[in-house]
Design a protein around this motif. Structure first.
Motif, PDB file in Angstrom:
ATOM      1  N   MET A  70      11.733   9.931  49.367  1.00  0.00           N
ATOM      2  CA  MET A  70      12.717   8.909  49.076  1.00  0.00           C
ATOM      3  C   MET A  70      14.062   9.326  49.672  1.00  0.00           C
ATOM      4  N   LEU A  71      14.738   8.381  50.278  1.00  0.00           N
ATOM      5  CA  LEU A  71      16.023   8.622  50.909  1.00  0.00           C
ATOM      6  C   LEU A  71      17.134   8.570  49.865  1.00  0.00           C
ATOM      7  N   THR A  72      17.973   9.604  49.820  1.00  0.00           N
ATOM      8  CA  THR A  72      19.113   9.590  48.898  1.00  0.00           C
ATOM      9  C   THR A  72      20.400   9.557  49.707  1.00  0.00           C
ATOM     10  N   TYR A  73      21.346   8.802  49.194  1.00  0.00           N
ATOM     11  CA  TYR A  73      22.618   8.635  49.872  1.00  0.00           C
ATOM     12  C   TYR A  73      23.687   9.506  49.212  1.00  0.00           C
ATOM     13  N   PRO A  74      24.674   9.939  49.993  1.00  0.00           N
ATOM     14  CA  PRO A  74      25.770  10.707  49.409  1.00  0.00           C
ATOM     15  C   PRO A  74      26.538   9.862  48.403  1.00  0.00           C
ATOM     16  N   PRO A  75      27.257  10.503  47.462  1.00  0.00           N
ATOM     17  CA  PRO A  75      27.956   9.767  46.404  1.00  0.00           C
ATOM     18  C   PRO A  75      28.925   8.704  46.916  1.00  0.00           C
ATOM     19  N   TYR A  76      29.653   8.985  48.005  1.00  0.00           N
ATOM     20  CA  TYR A  76      30.641   8.018  48.469  1.00  0.00           C
ATOM     21  C   TYR A  76      29.999   6.753  49.010  1.00  0.00           C
ATOM     22  N   ILE A  77      28.778   6.823  49.461  1.00  0.00           N
ATOM     23  CA  ILE A  77      28.071   5.628  49.937  1.00  0.00           C
ATOM     24  C   ILE A  77      27.510   4.841  48.754  1.00  0.00           C
ATOM     25  N   ARG A  78      27.084   5.538  47.710  1.00  0.00           N
ATOM     26  CA  ARG A  78      26.531   4.877  46.533  1.00  0.00           C
ATOM     27  C   ARG A  78      27.608   4.282  45.638  1.00  0.00           C
ATOM     28  N   GLY A  79      28.870   4.493  45.981  1.00  0.00           N
ATOM     29  CA  GLY A  79      29.954   3.935  45.174  1.00  0.00           C
ATOM     30  C   GLY A  79      30.378   4.833  44.038  1.00  0.00           C
ATOM     31  N   ILE A  80      29.918   6.063  44.019  1.00  0.00           N
ATOM     32  CA  ILE A  80      30.296   7.010  42.976  1.00  0.00           C
ATOM     33  C   ILE A  80      31.512   7.793  43.458  1.00  0.00           C
ATOM     34  N   ARG A  81      32.532   7.833  42.617  1.00  0.00           N
ATOM     35  CA  ARG A  81      33.734   8.594  42.981  1.00  0.00           C
ATOM     36  C   ARG A  81      33.435  10.076  42.852  1.00  0.00           C
ATOM     37  N   ALA A  82      33.640  10.789  43.917  1.00  0.00           N
ATOM     38  CA  ALA A  82      33.454  12.227  43.898  1.00  0.00           C
ATOM     39  C   ALA A  82      34.747  12.880  44.356  1.00  0.00           C
ATOM     40  N   GLY A  83      34.989  14.071  43.909  1.00  0.00           N
ATOM     41  CA  GLY A  83      36.162  14.786  44.389  1.00  0.00           C
ATOM     42  C   GLY A  83      37.352  14.624  43.476  1.00  0.00           C
ATOM     43  N   ARG A  84      38.527  14.549  44.084  1.00  0.00           N
ATOM     44  CA  ARG A  84      39.784  14.554  43.338  1.00  0.00           C
ATOM     45  C   ARG A  84      40.039  13.254  42.583  1.00  0.00           C
ATOM     46  N   LYS A  85      40.871  13.394  41.532  1.00  0.00           N
ATOM     47  CA  LYS A  85      41.308  12.215  40.786  1.00  0.00           C
ATOM     48  C   LYS A  85      42.349  11.456  41.595  1.00  0.00           C
ATOM     49  N   ARG A  86      42.423  10.167  41.369  1.00  0.00           N
ATOM     50  CA  ARG A  86      43.475   9.368  41.992  1.00  0.00           C
ATOM     51  C   ARG A  86      44.812   9.739  41.356  1.00  0.00           C
ATOM     52  N   ILE A  87      45.874   9.604  42.127  1.00  0.00           N
ATOM     53  CA  ILE A  87      47.212   9.922  41.614  1.00  0.00           C
ATOM     54  C   ILE A  87      47.545   9.040  40.412  1.00  0.00           C
ATOM     55  N   VAL A  88      47.080   7.799  40.411  1.00  0.00           N
ATOM     56  CA  VAL A  88      47.329   6.895  39.282  1.00  0.00           C
ATOM     57  C   VAL A  88      46.697   7.451  38.012  1.00  0.00           C
ATOM     58  N   ASP A  89      45.486   7.962  38.115  1.00  0.00           N
ATOM     59  CA  ASP A  89      44.808   8.534  36.948  1.00  0.00           C
ATOM     60  C   ASP A  89      45.564   9.751  36.421  1.00  0.00           C
ATOM     61  N   LYS A  90      46.079  10.579  37.321  1.00  0.00           N
ATOM     62  CA  LYS A  90      46.859  11.747  36.912  1.00  0.00           C
ATOM     63  C   LYS A  90      48.138  11.330  36.204  1.00  0.00           C
ATOM     64  N   ILE A  91      48.815  10.330  36.745  1.00  0.00           N
ATOM     65  CA  ILE A  91      50.056   9.844  36.134  1.00  0.00           C
ATOM     66  C   ILE A  91      49.780   9.290  34.737  1.00  0.00           C
ATOM     67  N   LEU A  92      48.755   8.455  34.613  1.00  0.00           N
ATOM     68  CA  LEU A  92      48.427   7.865  33.312  1.00  0.00           C
ATOM     69  C   LEU A  92      48.043   8.937  32.298  1.00  0.00           C
ATOM     70  N   GLU A  93      47.369   9.965  32.747  1.00  0.00           N
ATOM     71  CA  GLU A  93      46.992  11.067  31.861  1.00  0.00           C
ATOM     72  C   GLU A  93      48.238  11.790  31.348  1.00  0.00           C
ATOM     73  N   GLU A  94      49.212  12.003  32.229  1.00  0.00           N
ATOM     74  CA  GLU A  94      50.452  12.666  31.829  1.00  0.00           C
ATOM     75  C   GLU A  94      51.270  11.818  30.856  1.00  0.00           C
ATOM     76  N   LEU A  95      51.156  10.505  30.956  1.00  0.00           N
ATOM     77  CA  LEU A  95      51.951   9.611  30.117  1.00  0.00           C
ATOM     78  C   LEU A  95      51.267   9.232  28.805  1.00  0.00           C
ATOM     79  N   LYS A  96      50.096   9.791  28.534  1.00  0.00           N
ATOM     80  CA  LYS A  96      49.362   9.430  27.308  1.00  0.00           C
ATOM     81  C   LYS A  96      50.166   9.681  26.043  1.00  0.00           C
ATOM     82  N   GLY A  97      50.963  10.739  26.007  1.00  0.00           N
ATOM     83  CA  GLY A  97      51.719  11.089  24.808  1.00  0.00           C
ATOM     84  C   GLY A  97      52.969  10.255  24.587  1.00  0.00           C
ATOM     85  N   ILE A  98      53.323   9.413  25.552  1.00  0.00           N
ATOM     86  CA  ILE A  98      54.550   8.615  25.448  1.00  0.00           C
ATOM     87  C   ILE A  98      54.266   7.354  24.632  1.00  0.00           C
ATOM     88  N   GLU A  99      55.160   7.098  23.698  1.00  0.00           N
ATOM     89  CA  GLU A  99      55.004   5.909  22.855  1.00  0.00           C
ATOM     90  C   GLU A  99      55.186   4.650  23.702  1.00  0.00           C
TER      91      GLU A  99
END
Length: 105
Positions: A1-30
């Protein structure tokens, strides 16, 4: 069976997006439900496309409306701060203002 790399299958691999990092840092802000105006300006008019990719990712999460180019209407303090952090990350000068009273709609 042929398997495709994660980026072709639509799976995010590797680093987080900058937006995700920013939102994570702002979680504690009211957060609140107030209206904010965020104004940004990139030097020499060079707006990086990565900024708009990140901004669209934020729009999927929270209501962000364009008033005009480089001026956004944002609902919530945490969202306003996220837009500010994103714009600063890509080199923009940014100011945010809380709307006290909307005179005309």
């Amino acid at each position: 069976m042929l398997t495709y790399p994660p980026y072709i299958r639509g799976i995010r691999a590797g680093r987080k997006r900058i937006v995700d990092k920013i939102l994570e840092e702002l979680k504690g802000i009211e957060d609140d439900d107030k209206l904010y105006i965020v104004v940004y300006d990139f030097p020499e008019g060079k707006n990086p496309k990565e900024f708009y990719v990140g901004l669209n990712a934020l729009r999927e999460r929270d209501p962000i409306h364009d008033i005009q180019r480089s001026t956004l209407e944002v609902r919530g303090r945490r969202t306003a701060l996220a837009v500010m952090c994103l714009a600063r990350h890509y080199g923009a000068e940014v100011r945010a203002f809380q709307v006290i009273e909307e005179l005309i709609r």
